[in-house]
Design a protein around this motif. Structure first.
Motif, PDB file in Angstrom:
ATOM      1  N   ALA A 312       0.874  -1.413  -0.265  1.00 25.48           N
ATOM      2  CA  ALA A 312       0.033  -0.090   0.056  1.00 25.48           C
ATOM      3  C   ALA A 312       0.922   1.296  -0.073  1.00 25.48           C
ATOM      4  O   ALA A 312       0.638   2.227  -0.565  1.00 25.48           O
ATOM      5  CB  ALA A 312      -0.928   0.079   0.982  1.00 25.48           C
ATOM      6  N   PRO A 313       1.842   1.331   0.647  1.00 25.16           N
ATOM      7  CA  PRO A 313       2.749   2.318   0.671  1.00 25.16           C
ATOM      8  C   PRO A 313       3.427   2.935  -0.622  1.00 25.16           C
ATOM      9  O   PRO A 313       3.548   3.831  -1.169  1.00 25.16           O
ATOM     10  CB  PRO A 313       3.871   2.242   1.826  1.00 25.16           C
ATOM     11  N   MET A 314       3.853   1.714  -1.248  1.00 25.23           N
ATOM     12  CA  MET A 314       4.383   1.881  -2.458  1.00 25.23           C
ATOM     13  C   MET A 314       3.452   2.445  -3.350  1.00 25.23           C
ATOM     14  O   MET A 314       3.592   3.399  -4.312  1.00 25.23           O
ATOM     15  CB  MET A 314       4.889   0.355  -3.263  1.00 25.23           C
ATOM     16  N   ILE A 315       2.113   2.089  -3.689  1.00 21.68           N
ATOM     17  CA  ILE A 315       1.138   2.519  -4.446  1.00 21.68           C
ATOM     18  C   ILE A 315       1.003   3.907  -4.214  1.00 21.68           C
ATOM     19  O   ILE A 315       0.686   4.705  -5.244  1.00 21.68           O
ATOM     20  CB  ILE A 315      -0.349   1.567  -4.309  1.00 21.68           C
ATOM     21  N   GLU A 316       0.901   4.254  -2.914  1.00 23.17           N
ATOM     22  CA  GLU A 316       0.470   5.706  -2.576  1.00 23.17           C
ATOM     23  C   GLU A 316       1.741   6.530  -3.136  1.00 23.17           C
ATOM     24  O   GLU A 316       1.585   7.583  -3.471  1.00 23.17           O
ATOM     25  CB  GLU A 316       0.455   5.904  -1.001  1.00 23.17           C
ATOM     26  N   LYS A 317       2.949   6.039  -2.981  1.00 23.43           N
ATOM     27  CA  LYS A 317       4.285   6.811  -3.571  1.00 23.43           C
ATOM     28  C   LYS A 317       4.056   7.111  -5.018  1.00 23.43           C
ATOM     29  O   LYS A 317       4.400   8.216  -5.547  1.00 23.43           O
ATOM     30  CB  LYS A 317       5.371   6.005  -3.213  1.00 23.43           C
ATOM     31  N   TYR A 318       3.725   5.990  -5.633  1.00 22.92           N
ATOM     32  CA  TYR A 318       3.579   6.335  -7.202  1.00 22.92           C
ATOM     33  C   TYR A 318       2.361   7.140  -7.799  1.00 22.92           C
ATOM     34  O   TYR A 318       2.456   8.165  -8.473  1.00 22.92           O
ATOM     35  CB  TYR A 318       3.182   4.891  -7.827  1.00 22.92           C
ATOM     36  N   SER A 319       1.321   7.319  -6.582  1.00 26.56           N
ATOM     37  CA  SER A 319       0.363   8.016  -7.040  1.00 26.56           C
ATOM     38  C   SER A 319       0.610   9.411  -6.760  1.00 26.56           C
ATOM     39  O   SER A 319       0.263  10.110  -7.538  1.00 26.56           O
ATOM     40  CB  SER A 319      -0.847   7.632  -6.054  1.00 26.56           C
ATOM     41  N   ASN A 320       1.495   9.579  -5.825  1.00 28.33           N
ATOM     42  CA  ASN A 320       1.788  11.145  -5.390  1.00 28.33           C
ATOM     43  C   ASN A 320       2.793  11.721  -6.400  1.00 28.33           C
ATOM     44  O   ASN A 320       3.035  12.813  -6.567  1.00 28.33           O
ATOM     45  CB  ASN A 320       2.438  11.033  -3.763  1.00 28.33           C
ATOM     46  N   GLU A 321       3.681  10.794  -6.927  1.00 28.55           N
ATOM     47  CA  GLU A 321       4.826  11.069  -7.851  1.00 28.55           C
ATOM     48  C   GLU A 321       4.345  11.297  -9.126  1.00 28.55           C
ATOM     49  O   GLU A 321       4.854  12.200  -9.970  1.00 28.55           O
ATOM     50  CB  GLU A 321       6.001  10.114  -7.600  1.00 28.55           C
ATOM     51  N   MET A 322       3.172  10.634  -9.813  1.00 25.47           N
ATOM     52  CA  MET A 322       2.904  10.551 -11.150  1.00 25.47           C
ATOM     53  C   MET A 322       1.243  11.006 -11.348  1.00 25.47           C
ATOM     54  O   MET A 322       0.276  10.174 -10.767  1.00 25.47           O
ATOM     55  CB  MET A 322       3.178   9.272 -11.710  1.00 25.47           C
ATOM     56  N   ILE A 323       1.100  12.037 -11.678  1.00 23.82           N
ATOM     57  CA  ILE A 323      -0.342  12.630 -11.854  1.00 23.82           C
ATOM     58  C   ILE A 323      -1.326  11.651 -12.437  1.00 23.82           C
ATOM     59  O   ILE A 323      -2.403  11.469 -12.076  1.00 23.82           O
ATOM     60  CB  ILE A 323      -0.529  13.935 -12.402  1.00 23.82           C
ATOM     61  N   GLU A 324      -0.613  11.084 -13.842  1.00 24.19           N
ATOM     62  CA  GLU A 324      -1.268  10.307 -14.609  1.00 24.19           C
ATOM     63  C   GLU A 324      -1.851   8.836 -13.882  1.00 24.19           C
ATOM     64  O   GLU A 324      -2.689   8.419 -14.263  1.00 24.19           O
ATOM     65  CB  GLU A 324      -0.624  10.090 -15.812  1.00 24.19           C
TER      66      GLU A 324
END
Length: 336
Positions: A312-324
């Motif tokens: 879950a933290p990994m997915i949140e990190k990707y979401s925060n760093e990549m708008i698309e």
């Protein structure tokens, strides 16, 4: 050298297209439309469900355009690797190709969403998400990069299979070396789950499993039989962490050279080929499981909740760093 080859092939394609002549359109208007033959290259064999779907795509395109557009398929990596063919496609030397969604992450951030773990709840959710408007928008975002997406093909859920023990919890991965495809999202996933990611070519996996260089892999069930990995990896654990689709893409240059009617026909044929492939894929998985069981492979279901919590933290990190990526994941959550 690759650029020289691509330019040479582009010249050949343009000459062949010019030599095709013209045919009258079937709408009775009397207008002239060029007849073209488009090259479609991929690295799968002729028995693979995706190749069969691409053959169906070619058939439908020819039917829907009354023979004005024909697709010539080059399977088995005849024109190069996945990345090499994609480069040729951008130059217009190859018209179409099938690539893993992960191969497109370097061209558009949004494609990272498909390689993240537990983005899709199950197979039906995967289908609905892939057929949503937000994915169709993503297909067109790479037009200025030399290609656009047409449709997707199912390549199954990826799970862990190992040589010496089943994987029931993330703790079972601790200290294990697991082969991954080499994309950052997979390396990050393995780190989050406690295992060690090892990037290597698919062709080297069997020997690496046999010799103990790696302890396991992550892939769908067909790897057990096609790659004969079931001979050395006896435990397949259904954690189903990712569902990474294959994407059919077409050169922007080729696309712009087609008429509106031809473009519509290709889009319709692409959609038809996806529906054609779905049952073929399910059948191939079922056959692979039965064959793998005869090889001594044991299949076990797992509780996915601990795996989802770990990443879950990994997915949140990707979401925060990549708008698309965030845009796609938010849209997927609204799809039931």
């Amino acid at each position: 050298m690759k650029k020289i080859i691509a330019l040479f092939m582009t010249a050949i394609v343009m000459l062949s297209m010019a030599a095709c002549g013209t045919q009258k359109s079937s709408n009775g208007s009397g207008s002239e439309q060029k007849s073209v033959t488009l090259k479609l290259a991929h690295n799968l064999n002729e028995q693979h469900p995706v190749h069969l779907a691409l053959a169906e795509f070619a058939k439908k395109v020819e039917e829907k355009t009354n023979g004005q557009v024909k697709i010539q398929i080059f399977p088995n990596g005849q024109l190069g690797s996945e990345s090499e063919v994609l480069e040729q496609l951008q130059a217009g030397a190859v018209a179409l190709t099938k690539v893993s969604a992960t191969a497109l992450t370097t061209y558009e951030d949004g494609y990272n969403a498909f390689s993240l773990p537990y983005v899709f709840n199950d197979e039906n959710h995967f289908y609905k998400c892939m057929e949503s408007d937000v994915v169709k928008e993503l297909y067109n975002k790479t037009k200025d990069k030399g290609f656009i997406g047409l449709t997707y093909y199912d390549s199954g859920a990826r799970s862990f299979y190992t040589a010496k023990k089943a994987i029931n919890t993330p703790q079972d991965l601790k200290g294990l070396k697991i082969r991954v495809m080499g994309f950052k999202s997979q390396t990050d996933m393995m780190q989050a789950l406690g295992g060690t990611a090892v990037s290597m070519n698919y062709g080297d996996v069997y020997t690496a499993l046999q010799s103990g260089v790696i302890d396991g892999c992550e892939n769908n069930e067909t790897a057990l039989t096609i790659g004969k990995h079931g001979e050395v990896a006896k435990y397949f654990s259904y954690d189903e962490h990712t569902r990474i689709p294959d994407i059919l893409v077409i050169s922007s240059k080729v696309w712009d050279s087609l008429t509106a009617d031809q473009q519509k026909a290709i889009q319709e044929a692409a959609k038809d080929s996806t529906e054609f492939q779905k049952p073929l894929w399910k059948k191939s998985v079922q056959e692979a499981v039965e064959q793998a069981k005869s090889m001594g492979v044991k299949f076990n279901d797992v509780d996915k909740k601990p795996f989802k919590e770990a990443v879950a933290p990994m997915i949140e990190k990707y979401s925060n760093e990549m708008i698309e990526v965030k845009k796609l994941l938010d849209a997927f959550k609204t799809i039931q």
